[in-house]
Design an enzyme around this catalytic site. Structure first.
Site, PDB file in Angstrom:
ATOM      1  N   HIS A 159       4.073  -9.374 -38.286  1.00  0.00           N
ATOM      2  CA  HIS A 159       3.168  -8.754 -39.347  1.00  0.00           C
ATOM      3  C   HIS A 159       2.163  -8.025 -39.029  1.00  0.00           C
ATOM      4  CE1 HIS A 159       1.704  -9.381 -43.682  1.00  0.00           C
ATOM      5  NE2 HIS A 159       3.069  -8.907 -43.892  1.00  0.00           N
ATOM      6  N   LYS A 161      -0.535  -5.284 -37.709  1.00  0.00           N
ATOM      7  CA  LYS A 161      -0.792  -3.817 -38.250  1.00  0.00           C
ATOM      8  C   LYS A 161      -1.859  -3.186 -37.416  1.00  0.00           C
ATOM      9  CE  LYS A 161       0.336  -5.382 -42.856  1.00  0.00           C
ATOM     10  NZ  LYS A 161       0.375  -6.812 -42.489  1.00  0.00           N
ATOM     11  N   ASP A 166      -5.261   5.106 -25.751  1.00  0.00           N
ATOM     12  CA  ASP A 166      -5.932   5.121 -24.367  1.00  0.00           C
ATOM     13  C   ASP A 166      -6.432   3.866 -23.795  1.00  0.00           C
ATOM     14  OD1 ASP A 166      -5.016   7.718 -24.598  1.00  0.00           O
ATOM     15  OD2 ASP A 166      -7.142   8.417 -25.063  1.00  0.00           O
TER      16      ASP A 166
END
Length: 218
Positions: A159, A161, A166
């Site tokens: 779950h 996000k 870089d």
């Protein structure tokens, strides 16, 4: 007696000299330390984006050198949260690690594919396995573009996000990569280059990347 006084005075002068010299070096060290702290603080980048956007950002306006000149364009030519997110993704030069629960937004997906195909950025994507059959999923499109993907093989959700760009810039929040998150839901994203915050997310991504390797699954 005179000799003892001379020795005492000489010793006192020596002690004072040592104290002064030590104090000077301590002061110089502290000044350099504070200067370094200030420099590091000045280089720190923090930003917050809130959704929903009132309008979807115009693709032509973002991508074309002369922008969009359509008089009847129904998309936004102003800066939006989505346009700022796209610009951040466009800034990737070496690596782009995405750990996103669900991906259905084609504009974000296209930006990731461009990073992979046009700028030779190393892209790795982790998603939730249960979302691969979702209507509008962009997983097949990413896979077809040759981007490395892994997902969990569990009844529990992957779950997260977050995105690491870089290895030094973190994008994290409630925002799923869906059109509904862009223009419908109340969502947020925190963007930072603070190493104290970015590093644990890099470690979490690498941990899950290894964990979700099909060869390592029981």
């Amino acid at each position: 007696m005179l000799t003892n006084k001379v020795i005492t005075i000489g010793g006192s002068i020596l002690v004072v000299s040592v104290i002064v010299e030590v104090s000077y070096y301590l002061y110089k060290w502290y000044s350099d330390f504070r200067k370094k702290q200030t420099q590091e603080r000045d280089k720190t980048f923090n930003k917050i984006l809130f959704f929903p956007d009132k309008k979807i950002a115009c693709k032509l306006h973002l991508n074309e050198p002369l922008g969009c000149n359509r008089q009847d364009c129904r998309f936004s030519h102003k800066e939006t949260s989505l346009s700022q997110l796209l610009v951040l993704l466009r800034g990737a030069r070496k690596s782009l690690d995405l750990c996103i629960f669900v991906v259905t937004c084609h504009q974000l997906t296209d930006e990731v594919i461009k990073a992979h195909s046009e700028r030779d950025v190393r892209v790795r994507v982790i998603t939730d396995g249960q979302q691969h059959d979702l209507t509008g999923t962009q997983i097949g499109k990413l896979r077809k573009a040759g981007i490395a993907l892994r997902n969990n093989q569990s009844s529990y959700l992957m779950h997260h996000k977050f995105v690491v760009i870089d290895g030094s810039l973190l994008i994290n929040g409630s925002f799923n990569w869906t059109r509904q998150a862009v223009t419908g839901n109340n969502e947020n994203l925190l963007i930072t280059n603070s190493a104290d915050i970015v590093t644990p997310y890099k470690e979490e991504f690498d941990k899950l990347w290894n964990q979700f390797n099909r060869q390592n699954l029981d």
